[in-house]
Design a protein around this motif. Structure first.
Motif, mmCIF file in Angstrom:
data_model
loop_
_atom_site.group_PDB
_atom_site.id
_atom_site.type_symbol
_atom_site.label_atom_id
_atom_site.label_comp_id
_atom_site.label_asym_id
_atom_site.label_seq_id
_atom_site.Cartn_x
_atom_site.Cartn_y
_atom_site.Cartn_z
ATOM 1 N N SER A 79 -14.019 -3.686 -2.232
ATOM 2 C CA SER A 79 -14.041 -2.231 -2.360
ATOM 3 C C SER A 79 -14.135 -1.614 -0.970
ATOM 4 N N PRO A 80 -13.721 -0.355 -0.818
ATOM 5 C CA PRO A 80 -13.789 0.277 0.506
ATOM 6 C C PRO A 80 -15.214 0.248 1.058
ATOM 7 N N ALA A 143 -4.193 -5.479 4.122
ATOM 8 C CA ALA A 143 -5.371 -6.289 3.811
ATOM 9 C C ALA A 143 -5.299 -6.830 2.391
ATOM 10 N N SER A 144 -5.864 -8.016 2.201
ATOM 11 C CA SER A 144 -5.918 -8.649 0.887
ATOM 12 C C SER A 144 -7.134 -9.558 0.843
ATOM 13 N N ALA A 145 -7.416 -10.105 -0.336
ATOM 14 C CA ALA A 145 -8.549 -11.018 -0.464
ATOM 15 C C ALA A 145 -8.372 -12.241 0.424
ATOM 16 N N GLY A 146 -7.139 -12.690 0.588
ATOM 17 C CA GLY A 146 -6.884 -13.848 1.428
ATOM 18 C C GLY A 146 -6.751 -13.521 2.897
ATOM 19 N N SER A 147 -6.643 -12.233 3.220
ATOM 20 C CA SER A 147 -6.491 -11.810 4.606
ATOM 21 C C SER A 147 -7.214 -10.476 4.818
ATOM 22 N N PRO A 148 -8.567 -10.504 4.785
ATOM 23 C CA PRO A 148 -9.321 -9.256 4.949
ATOM 24 C C PRO A 148 -9.192 -8.708 6.366
ATOM 25 N N VAL A 149 -9.433 -7.418 6.492
ATOM 26 C CA VAL A 149 -9.267 -6.723 7.765
ATOM 27 C C VAL A 149 -10.525 -5.916 8.066
ATOM 28 N N ARG A 163 -6.041 7.335 10.728
ATOM 29 C CA ARG A 163 -4.878 7.176 9.855
ATOM 30 C C ARG A 163 -5.082 6.028 8.889
ATOM 31 N N VAL A 164 -5.767 4.985 9.351
ATOM 32 C CA VAL A 164 -6.064 3.837 8.509
ATOM 33 C C VAL A 164 -7.520 3.938 8.068
ATOM 34 N N VAL A 165 -7.735 4.055 6.787
ATOM 35 C CA VAL A 165 -9.081 4.255 6.253
ATOM 36 C C VAL A 165 -9.525 3.006 5.504
ATOM 37 N N SER A 166 -10.790 2.995 5.105
ATOM 38 C CA SER A 166 -11.308 1.844 4.367
ATOM 39 C C SER A 166 -10.605 1.735 3.026
#
Length: 258
Positions: A79-80, A143-149, A163-166
């Motif tokens: 979740s954000p 972002a994904s579960a396998g590649s979190p950011v 521009r890029v938010v949670s």
């Protein structure tokens, strides 16, 4: 015949023993041999608490608490998740390095790329896991579960709206060197807030915003380098971040000022 009964009983007993021990049986397709059979283990309900294990939460170890136990921040979430750190660049960089070590990709939005270049080159063992971007120029991260950011926003006292938010599996860490005019808005919307040493006036204001007890906010003006008060809506914890030898070689010693 009466004389044959013992033989039959012995045969049946041998079969049960073979099933219990797994000896003398044929392999089961897809499962292998039957393992040994033992009595089930059980404990009374009132003794279940004794089975707890000393395993911490999943996340980034940011230091130790007052009792010397590891303090863990669960940054990678489905979740954000927004984090605001009022503190020094050193702590933000240690957090970024350790988040990268858990497998997260780190996108740094900064107006002082030179302060992050060495970290970006050293992190990931040659893999591009830390990328640097000008303020307002962070592209979508996928972002994904396998590649979190983890997006680290090092944009000064008045960071513009990003521009890029949670988002799911994409957390945003905003670094503020001091309590700026935009800080109250950021603190109120953040899921996690970290505060390092600030002035007594700033400490009192942060105490009002975060609902800190008097002893907690008064301590904020006396914190040593590397100590952070981490706050969630339901918890407060002072944490000492202790750098590893590799982190010290790359970032230097703990410091509040840059």
């Amino acid at each position: 015949m009466p004389g044959s009964a013992p033989a039959r009983r012995g045969h049946a007993g041998g079969g049960r023993a073979a099933r219990r021990t797994g000896r003398g049986t044929k392999p089961r397709f897809g499962f292998g041999l039957i393992g040994p059979r033992r009595d089930r283990h059980s404990v009374p309900v009132d003794q279940l608490d004794a089975l707890t294990l000393p395993v911490g939460d999943d996340g980034v170890v940011v230091g130790v608490d007052a009792e010397g136990r590891p303090a863990v921040l669960g940054i990678n979430r489905p979740s954000p998740y927004d984090v605001t750190l009022i503190g020094g660049l050193w702590t933000a960089q240690v957090l970024a390095l350790r988040a990268a070590a858990t497998g997260a990709r780190i996108a740094v939005e900064t107006g002082r790329a030179q302060a992050w270049t060495a970290l970006a080159q050293a992190a990931g063992g040659g893999q591009p896991c830390v990328t640097l971007h000008d303020v307002g120029r962070v592209p979508p991260q996928g972002a994904s579960a396998g590649s979190p950011v983890v997006v680290v926003r090092d944009c000064g006292m008045r960071p513009p709206r990003g521009r890029v938010v949670s988002a799911p599996w994409q957390s945003v860490v905003t670094l503020l060197p001091y309590l700026s005019p935009v800080a109250p808005r950021l603190l109120e919307k953040s899921s996690l807030v970290g505060v390092q040493r600030v002035s007594p006036d700033e400490a009192a204001q942060i105490g009002r915003i975060m609902g800190l007890q008097r002893a907690e906010w008064e301590a904020l003006s006396t914190l040593a380098d590397g100590v952070t008060l981490w706050c969630t809506p339901g918890d407060r914890q002072f944490v000492m971040t202790q750098a590893t030898d590799a982190e010290t070689g790359l970032l230097g010693g703990a410091r509040r000022m840059d």
